[in-house]
Design an enzyme around this catalytic site. Structure first.
Site: not given
Length: 307
Positions: A155, A168, A172
């Site tokens: 991401s 997150y 990622k």
């Protein structure tokens, strides 16, 4: 999506998190391209709560209605032994394994100084540990057959940065390093590993504010980035057409495909006598300052509307 030219005929793909969103679209596209698909999905909410077999069953039904072959495994990616069972389920159903797509994920956003440790651990476990566990479980089979392709979802929250997503973002960006390590370690066995940073309007972006006319117009354009726009790139990277592509990071943004940079030295300074903190402040830092990357977020870097 237009039907792929059977680029994956005879292949078997595991797609994690294939019960909806990007994962479902990749599973459908791979089936259209000729692959038999193992749908690995436990049907949890965006935060990882609950669980239902319905999303996976729906994906399976669509594949079969289109003439494809699919099976389901409702094991979690977040535990080593359950990840092994996912790979075994593909072998039991289809007799081999050729492709692993690590797509499963959850979100538990919070500003860093308010992030609960359990939310950090949960997100890291699904995204990063899950990608390792499933990849590692498939690795022995790939090594023995001297072929295989990994496609991992990263991401721009990790590649560039974003507010309120320390867990997150860290997971990622960790996936990028994992993919590069797999590419290096398994190149001798003709096994490839690449990443996609997908852009799509999905459960994970549905919380973007749309109060003002400007925000509403922006969101309307973002909604054009449907999950299926990411699927062709995943099919390509899993196919023999990408046999020379490994260790790379791509982004798929509506009709754009972008090759992302990887960390390399930008500028250096040298002093034969070495450095002291004071000399760094007086000489090294002024020489490097103009090249310091800004504190960007993903929307700052991808500032243009989807095309």
């Amino acid at each position: 999506m237009m039907q792929a030219e059977r680029m994956l005929d005879g292949k078997v793909a595991i797609v994690t998190g294939a019960g909806g969103g990007i994962g479902r679209e990749i599973a459908l596209a791979m089936a259209l391209a000729g692959a038999s698909v193992l749908i690995a999905d436990i049907g949890v909410s965006l935060t990882g709560a609950g669980g239902s077999g319905t999303p996976a069953e729906q994906t399976k039904q669509i594949i079969e209605q289109r003439g494809g072959a699919a099976a389901i495994c409702a094991e979690s990616v977040g535990e080593w032994h359950s990840a092994q069972r996912i790979v075994q389920a593909a072998l039991d159903a289809f007799g081999r394994i050729d492709i692993v797509v690590n797509n499963a994920g959850i979100l538990r956003d919070a500003i860093f100084h308010k992030m609960a440790p359990e939310d950090w651990l949960a997100v890291i476990n699904v995204h990063l540990n899950g990608s390792f566990f499933v990849s590692r479980a498939a690795a022995e089979h790939f090594r023995r057959q001297e072929s295989g392709a990994y496609v991992h979802m990263t991401s721009t929250s990790g590649l560039v940065g974003n507010f309120g997503q320390a867990n997150y973002s860290a997971a990622k960006l960790g996936i990028v390093a994992l993919s590069k390590s797999i590419a290096l370690d398994m190149q001798r066995y003709k096994v490839r590993s690449n990443c996609i940073a997908p852009f799509a309007w999905s459960r994970m972006t549905d919380s973007i504010p749309a109060a003002t006319p400007e925000q509403k117009a922006r969101v309307a354009k973002l909604r054009q980035m449907t999950p299926d726009k990411n699927a062709p790139l995943a099919v390509f990277l899993a196919s023999e057409a990408a046999r020379d592509v490994t260790g790379q990071v791509f982004a798929a943004r509506h009709n754009e495909i972008l090759l992302m940079s990887q960390s390399r030295p930008i500028r250096s300074v040298h002093r034969g006598e070495g450095w002291t903190p004071k000399l760094i402040a007086e000489h090294a830092y002024p020489a490097l300052r103009a090249s310091l990357p800004p504190l960007d977020r993903s929307p700052d870097v991808f500032s243009w509307d989807p095309v």
